[in-house]
Design a protein around this motif. Structure first.
Motif, PDB file in Angstrom:
ATOM      1  N   ARG A 311     -30.291 -11.421 -14.559  1.00 32.61           N
ATOM      2  CA  ARG A 311     -31.415 -10.917 -15.311  1.00 32.61           C
ATOM      3  C   ARG A 311     -32.465 -10.835 -14.511  1.00 32.61           C
ATOM      4  NH1 ARG A 311     -27.232 -12.059 -18.254  1.00 32.61           N
ATOM      5  NH2 ARG A 311     -27.591 -11.242 -20.338  1.00 32.61           N
ATOM      6  N   SER A 314     -32.443  -7.465 -12.883  1.00 32.18           N
ATOM      7  CA  SER A 314     -32.693  -6.295 -14.042  1.00 32.18           C
ATOM      8  C   SER A 314     -34.267  -6.443 -14.241  1.00 32.18           C
ATOM      9  CB  SER A 314     -32.050  -6.371 -15.090  1.00 32.18           C
ATOM     10  OG  SER A 314     -30.834  -6.199 -14.914  1.00 32.18           O
ATOM     11  N   TYR A 315     -34.994  -7.441 -14.384  1.00 32.15           N
ATOM     12  CA  TYR A 315     -36.269  -7.621 -14.849  1.00 32.15           C
ATOM     13  C   TYR A 315     -37.292  -8.734 -14.066  1.00 32.15           C
ATOM     14  CZ  TYR A 315     -33.499  -6.298 -18.865  1.00 32.15           C
ATOM     15  OH  TYR A 315     -32.384  -5.672 -19.861  1.00 32.15           O
ATOM     16  N   THR A 318     -39.380 -14.301 -14.007  1.00 33.94           N
ATOM     17  CA  THR A 318     -40.342 -14.751 -14.785  1.00 33.94           C
ATOM     18  C   THR A 318     -40.604 -16.394 -14.683  1.00 33.94           C
ATOM     19  OG1 THR A 318     -38.822 -14.964 -16.711  1.00 33.94           O
ATOM     20  CG2 THR A 318     -40.352 -12.972 -16.439  1.00 33.94           C
ATOM     21  N   ARG A 321     -37.254 -17.718 -15.775  1.00 33.52           N
ATOM     22  CA  ARG A 321     -36.140 -17.737 -15.049  1.00 33.52           C
ATOM     23  C   ARG A 321     -36.348 -18.440 -13.673  1.00 33.52           C
ATOM     24  NH1 ARG A 321     -37.206 -11.929 -16.273  1.00 33.52           N
ATOM     25  NH2 ARG A 321     -36.094 -11.534 -18.114  1.00 33.52           N
ATOM     26  N   GLN A 375     -43.274  -9.977 -10.851  1.00 33.49           N
ATOM     27  CA  GLN A 375     -43.763  -8.912 -11.834  1.00 33.49           C
ATOM     28  C   GLN A 375     -44.513  -7.717 -11.262  1.00 33.49           C
ATOM     29  OE1 GLN A 375     -42.108  -8.965 -15.036  1.00 33.49           O
ATOM     30  NE2 GLN A 375     -40.951 -10.253 -14.146  1.00 33.49           N
ATOM     31  N   ILE A 378     -42.447  -5.195  -9.644  1.00 30.64           N
ATOM     32  CA  ILE A 378     -41.699  -4.367 -10.594  1.00 30.64           C
ATOM     33  C   ILE A 378     -42.831  -3.006 -11.203  1.00 30.64           C
ATOM     34  CG2 ILE A 378     -41.090  -4.158 -12.961  1.00 30.64           C
ATOM     35  CD1 ILE A 378     -39.614  -6.769 -12.252  1.00 30.64           C
ATOM     36  N   LYS A 409     -41.350   1.570 -21.123  1.00 30.14           N
ATOM     37  CA  LYS A 409     -40.896   0.327 -20.295  1.00 30.14           C
ATOM     38  C   LYS A 409     -42.180  -0.054 -19.440  1.00 30.14           C
ATOM     39  CE  LYS A 409     -35.866   0.585 -20.622  1.00 30.14           C
ATOM     40  NZ  LYS A 409     -34.598   1.110 -19.473  1.00 30.14           N
ATOM     41  N   SER A 412     -44.720  -1.502 -21.360  1.00 31.07           N
ATOM     42  CA  SER A 412     -44.413  -2.915 -21.845  1.00 31.07           C
ATOM     43  C   SER A 412     -44.620  -3.920 -20.663  1.00 31.07           C
ATOM     44  CB  SER A 412     -43.060  -2.682 -22.255  1.00 31.07           C
ATOM     45  OG  SER A 412     -42.643  -4.295 -22.507  1.00 31.07           O
ATOM     46  N   ARG A 413     -44.073  -3.492 -19.323  1.00 29.28           N
ATOM     47  CA  ARG A 413     -44.176  -4.461 -18.137  1.00 29.28           C
ATOM     48  C   ARG A 413     -45.776  -4.524 -17.808  1.00 29.28           C
ATOM     49  NH1 ARG A 413     -39.263  -3.477 -15.177  1.00 29.28           N
ATOM     50  NH2 ARG A 413     -37.690  -4.333 -16.725  1.00 29.28           N
ATOM     51  N   TYR A 416     -47.386  -7.077 -20.204  1.00 28.58           N
ATOM     52  CA  TYR A 416     -46.549  -8.441 -20.020  1.00 28.58           C
ATOM     53  C   TYR A 416     -47.569  -9.077 -18.869  1.00 28.58           C
ATOM     54  CZ  TYR A 416     -43.541 -12.220 -18.482  1.00 28.58           C
ATOM     55  OH  TYR A 416     -43.198 -13.596 -18.068  1.00 28.58           O
ATOM     56  N   GLU A 477     -46.242   0.168 -25.665  1.00 28.40           N
ATOM     57  CA  GLU A 477     -45.382  -0.916 -25.507  1.00 28.40           C
ATOM     58  C   GLU A 477     -44.675  -1.398 -26.862  1.00 28.40           C
ATOM     59  OE1 GLU A 477     -47.060  -4.686 -25.480  1.00 28.40           O
ATOM     60  OE2 GLU A 477     -49.080  -4.221 -25.825  1.00 28.40           O
TER      61      GLU A 477
END
Length: 629
Positions: A311, A314-315, A318, A321, A375, A378, A409, A412-413, A416, A477
């Motif tokens: 996870r 890929s993302y 957070t 995590r 984040q 990313i 995407k 959305s990022r 967030y 998003e």
């Protein structure tokens, strides 16, 4: 059986308050704040926020003061030193009210939970910070555990009885106790009664606990016949799943992390509960079970690291995590400790967990800082990929060269990131000073009631501002994945009226079609009108003549040329789908019969637009315009 007198109960309460004065004061403060918050519900948002902060500080102050009291008691400190330590702990807790501000920073709710968890753990070992004292440590926590259960049981029964009494007076004497009366009753029972009852059961002679070899038979039965079998079932399932993964050679599901942690919690708890009796001859098997538990935990931890790492790759990291990673590392350390060291100290479990919890709250190593950098990286990498990163600053991307899926995407990022860490966290990558931007956005008024915007609306405006500055305005998003991981957009088309005016010249009747019922019958000067809907198709019967209006005709027309529709795109709301405002002639259907001309004017149509499939209608509303020939 001799029941305690009222005098003895009062005296016991007074003694408890004298022993724990600061703890009682924090409990009373939190209870009063909770009562005020209930009374101010939706009346004064600012006062409610302060009440919430006071409740949080009261909880932390209670736990920190209790830890300090127990520490001083365990070290046999003098009365003066005890008072000094308790006052210092209270001051530290009170100062937290200027640091924690959950209404402004959502992350502070998590910080409060972590602080509360760390302070709870501190209560468990504060009186036993010296060498040895393992038997006393176990007996102390066993007593607290049973006292908590008793407090919850007594408090629940007391609330149920008093709530029933209040309900009876409402029924018999026509009193009007509102629902908030029950909430306030629950607050005072849990805030004061259960707290004082719990404090009354805290052992006073810490040193004597080390000589206490008693063990509750019921606890042994509960552990051996409930907790240990449950943890065994868990490990069998998880090991079978791990074998399945190795055979099929595919990545584990995300839920497996929670299952492994559940197994670890059940197992460690069961081992702690039977710790004092593991050396008894009839319980030698417990030592074997203990080693096998930690041994079997090793391969499951490997599975946990793989699941979390998948996870993260890929993302990104957070907060959630981050905590999974920390727990995985902690479990690995605990497992190795109990497998490799013969002299084992169970105090290492709460002490190490408390230290890790405190380290995860503030600082460069904290969950919030690490996840923020992850984040943000990313977000920045997306712009680097599309050549929109120059001299260390973000630039607007060319949205026409980006697929809808990738753009959604990215949106959305970005959403967030701003929701969790705020717009100013992107300041290093903007030439423009973001502080004046935020100040300007915060002064805007709500477009509906023209009142100052709230914090949630301000976060939405920050996101929309950043989205426009970075060239992501055409992406939303507000999307999800359908079958086959296909990106699906949710779109909202509305009829753009000038100041809510609609021209109905040439028609005799305007008939609303907003009713939620399936069939509506109206009458107008002898004209019987029946409205109904069949498979998303509006059906209108005027006496004996029937007309049908299929919203998909409009949907097909307005989605046939998405480029042409682009000029009708408007600045969407943060929490709504993509929004287009169209002229009325693009959102209407007209039908003719020998006696009538009927136009159905759509006010709104909203639907999903899969990338490789036909639109999926989610709803529509409008009105009929009827002309009698």
């Amino acid at each position: 059986m001799k029941f305690p007198s009222i005098k003895n109960l009062v005296q016991s309460t007074v003694n408890t308050v004298k022993r724990f004065p600061i703890e009682t004061l924090f409990a009373l403060t939190g209870t009063i704040a909770a009562t005020v918050k209930i009374e101010l519900d939706r009346l004064d948002l600012t006062a409610e926020n302060w009440c919430m902060r006071i409740i949080m500080i009261a909880n932390l102050g209670f736990l920190l003061s209790l830890s300090t009291t127990l520490f001083a008691q365990g070290k046999n400190r003098s009365a003066g030193k005890k008072a000094g330590l308790k006052i210092a702990a209270a001051v530290v807790a009170i100062c937290l009210i200027f640091i924690l501000d959950p209404p402004s920073r959502q992350a502070d709710y998590v910080r409060f939970f972590l602080l509360s968890l760390a302070f709870h753990l501190m209560v468990s070992f504060a009186a036993f910070t010296g060498k040895g004292q393992i038997q006393g440590f176990w007996q102390f926590n066993k007593t607290l555990f049973l006292r908590i259960l008793a407090s919850l049981l007594y408090g629940t029964v007391l609330f149920a009885g008093l709530a029933a009494a209040i309900g009876a007076t409402n029924f018999l004497f026509n009193f009007r106790f509102e629902s908030d009366t029950y909430f306030i009753l629950w607050v005072w029972i849990t805030g004061m009664f259960t707290t004082i009852f719990f404090l009354a059961g805290v052992p006073a002679d810490i040193q004597a606990l080390d000589e206490d070899k008693s063990y509750p038979k019921g606890l042994k039965i509960f552990t051996q016949y409930v907790l240990i079998p449950l943890s065994t079932v868990y490990v069998i399932i998880l090991l079978a799943y791990e074998i399945k993964i190795l055979v099929e050679w595919k990545l584990p599901k995300g839920l497996v992390s929670n299952l492994i942690l559940g197994y670890a919690v059940f197992g460690i708890l069961s081992l702690l509960l039977v710790y004092p009796i593991r050396e008894q001859n009839e319980n030698k098997w417990l030592k074997t079970y203990s080693r096998s538990f930690y041994f079997l935990l090793i391969p499951l931890q490997a599975l946990l690291f793989v699941a979390v790492g998948t996870r993260v790759s890929s993302y990104g990291v957070t907060e959630f995590r981050y905590f999974l990673i920390v727990l995985a590392v902690w479990l690995l350390g605990i497992s190795l400790y109990f497998l490799l060291f013969k002299k084992q100290n169970i105090k290492v479990i709460p002490i190490s967990l408390a230290l890790l919890t405190l380290l995860s709250i503030y600082g460069p190593q904290s969950a919030f800082t690490v996840s923020m950098y992850s984040q943000r990286r990313i977000v920045v990498n997306f712009f680097k990929k599309h050549n929109a990163f120059k001299d260390g600053k973000l630039m607007a991307v060319d949205s026409n060269k980006i697929s809808m899926e990738e753009g959604s995407k990215a949106a959305s990022r970005l959403s967030y990131f701003i929701d969790h860490y705020d717009l100013v966290a992107l300041q290093p990558y903007f030439k423009k000073n973001l502080t004046p931007v935020v100040d300007s956005l915060s002064k805007q008024k709500n477009e509906y009631d023209h009142l100052p915007i709230n914090r949630e609306e301000l976060r939405g405006l920050k996101y929309l501002w950043a989205k426009q500055q970075l060239g992501l305005n055409r992406f939303s998003e507000f999307s999800y994945y359908g079958k086959g991981s296909e990106m699906i957009e949710q779109i909202n088309y509305v009829f753009a009226r000038d100041q809510n005016i609609m021209v109905i010249k040439g028609y005799d009747i305007i008939l609303s079609n907003y009713q939620p019922v399936d069939t509506v019958v109206n009458n107008y000067n002898g004209l019987k009108i029946l409205q109904t809907k069949i498979n998303d198709i509006n059906v209108l019967r005027l006496n004996s003549e029937v007309l049908q209006f299929d919203p998909f005709e409009v949907v097909k027309k307005i989605t046939a040329d998405t480029v042409a529709m682009g000029k009708y795109f408007v600045k969407e709301d943060k929490y709504s789908p993509l929004r287009y405002e169209l002229p009325g002639n693009l959102m209407q259907l007209t039908r003719e019969t020998p006696k009538y001309t009927v136009t159905y004017q759509f006010d709104e149509i909203y639907f999903d637009l899969p990338k490789r499939d036909k639109p999926v209608l989610r709803g529509f509303r409008g009105q009929y315009l009827i002309k009698i020939k």
